[in-house]
Enzyme design. Structure first.
Site: not given
Ligand code: GLN
Length: 487
Positions: A80, A179, A155
């Site tokens: 990532k 995410s 994400s």
């Molecule tokens: N969807 C969540 C957010 O927008 C979690 C994101 C994540 O786990 N990095 O913060």
């Protein structure tokens, strides 16, 4: 595509040892697949071919000498793009870091390189890992390999899409509120968030430090377990990393789960679920019964507050973490500021995207004097209650199950103008981050349009082995994991 790319990491490792293919050939096959596909998919921000081939050559030298290979040596992996790899751009999919080249390795990267895992590229993500659909990348959207008009989840959407589409066999993601698990579920693969502190966060670009955790993506539970073993361990460079021995997580995959108490989370069943997801959940419960598990109903009364708690704490932490991006030391700097203050403000206004700005403003507000007690302190107190819910739940159940998400992957653009609808996507995943417990998403079937459904499994802190065991048994009781996206 070279058929070997469709195989699991375990099978690819075997093929390397048996000299059916060399590590350089396998790595090049992954690059050919990326070249053929990634313009459509958008899973990679950049490729790291030199590093990957250099690593693969070392694997081949070892094989030629008849030396023992480290776990997962030679198996192509996507990193990532919020984790540092020396010499590669680490952008967090943000304009503010567009040209930032890593001067050091993240601890996970170091561990991967030590194990001779070829890192093929940096996977696209929502800017600074903020999002659930990967539409918040400053560069390009990621498309779901099962249907290019749909989101891959976020994400870590690039990581999940690359593994799902066989551009890479493994990937690392980061999970602050879901995410890893959410994109794994949307892309029909396995994604796992370890116990908070199990994996070092050193070299991961921080979003919300009390919630962030790095974890594996793979197409089988066994591969995910092995990848966790490679990246886990104590790290003096991360004060929150746990000083506990690393287990061989794949050792207990086949243990009998007869008598295991599987708790079904009442609050995530069944209203609010799409019909197909509800059916898949019922089927999962039946599968666990057939495996000899005992099904119990579990209530997590504070789960309904988890999204509210998260969006105070995560934004508060990000407003502080992202203060460092001010144009002074690294990253983008506005070209036309007349004084220092203007340099700060213009740099940030031009460098951050809209979702990141929204979070910084929300977090700054929640931490400001006069509001701190009402929001931040209250959210901290509520976080303790959510954690306590899990302590109680795990007195009655060994693991908990729920859908990873109430729905399957949605159309690109469907939720991008409605942040609240987007935030609700994480209803099932966020509470595990608040409580610091491990969680995993494993393929659990398909909806009427053929889109993958994920089953989330949660376990108590540091019970990763139990989690993988329960997930592996479920995986092998079905053949969902064998079906690949037709792309
Ligand atoms: N969807 C969540 C957010 O927008 C979690 C994101 C994540 O786990 N990095 O913060």
């Amino acid at each position: 595509m070279n058929e070997i790319l469709k195989k699991s990491a375990a099978e690819q490792s075997k093929a390397l040892k048996n000299k059916e293919i060399s590590a350089v050939e396998l790595t090049n096959a992954a690059f050919d697949r990326i070249a053929e596909l990634d313009e459509k998919l958008g899973a990679f921000n950049s490729l790291t071919k030199d590093t990957a081939i250099k690593t693969a050559k070392k694997v081949d030298e070892k094989i030629a000498k008849g030396e023992e290979l480290p776990l997962l040596a030679g198996v192509p992996l996507a990193l990532k793009d919020n984790m540092n790899l020396v010499g590669s751009k680490t952008t967090a999919s943000s304009k503010i870091l567009e040209n930032f080249v890593s001067p050091f390795n993240a601890t996970v990267t170091e561990k991967l390189l030590n194990n001779l895992v070829p890192i093929v590229g940096k996977a696209n993500l929502d800017e600074f890992a903020m999002g659930s659909s990967n539409e918040n990348s400053a560069f390009k959207k990621v498309h779901n390999p099962w249907d290019l008009n749909k989101v891959p989840g976020g994400s870590s959407g690039g990581s999940a899409a690359s593994v799902s589409a066989c551009e890479a066999t493994l990937a690392l993601g980061s999970d602050t509120g879901g995410s890893i698990r959410l994109p794994a579920s949307f892309c029909g693969i396995v994604g796992m968030k370890p116990t908070y502190g199990r994996v070092s966060r050193y070299g991961l670009i921080a979003f919300a430090s009390s919630l962030d955790q790095i974890g594996p993506f793979a197409r089988t539970v066994e591969d995910a377990a092995n990848l966790l073993e490679v990246i886990s361990g104590h790290d003096p460079k991360d004060s929150t990393s746990l000083d506990l021995p690393v287990e061989h997580y794949a050792a207990n995959l086949n243990n009998d789960i007869k008598g295991m108490k599987v708790g079904v989370i009442k609050e995530l069943m069944p209203e609010g679920l799409s019909e197909d997801v509800a059916k898949a959940m019922q089927k999962a419960i039946e599968d666990y019964k057939k495996l000899g598990a005992e099904i119990v109903e579990i209530s997590l009364p504070n789960l309904k507050h988890s999204i509210g708690i998260y969006y105070i704490l995560a934004t508060a932490e990000c407003s502080s973490n992202l203060a460092r991006f001010d144009g002074v030391k690294y990253g983008y700097r506005t070209p036309d500021a007349k004084n220092l203050m203007e340099m700060y403000t213009k740099t940030r206004a031009e460098g951050f995207g809209p979702e990141v700005k929204r979070r910084i403003m929300l977090g700054t507000y929640a931490l400001s004097s006069g509001y701190y007690d009402a929001y931040y302190k209250k959210a901290q107190q509520m976080r303790a209650l959510v954690t306590q819910d899990f302590v109680e739940a795990f007195k009655k159940a060994d693991i908990l199950i729920s859908p990873t998400c109430p729905n399957t992957a949605f159309e690109l653009g469907a939720k991008s103008s409605d942040p609240l609808a987007m935030y609700l996507t994480d209803i099932a995943t966020i509470s595990a981050n608040l409580a610091g417990i491990p969680g995993l998403s494993v393929p659990a079937g398909f909806d009427g349009e053929g889109m993958p459904i994920g089953l989330q499994i949660l376990a108590p802190q540091l019970q990763e082995s139990r989690l993988f065991n329960a997930a592996h048994k479920f995986e092998r009781a079905n053949d969902y994991y064998l079906k690949l996206a037709n792309i």
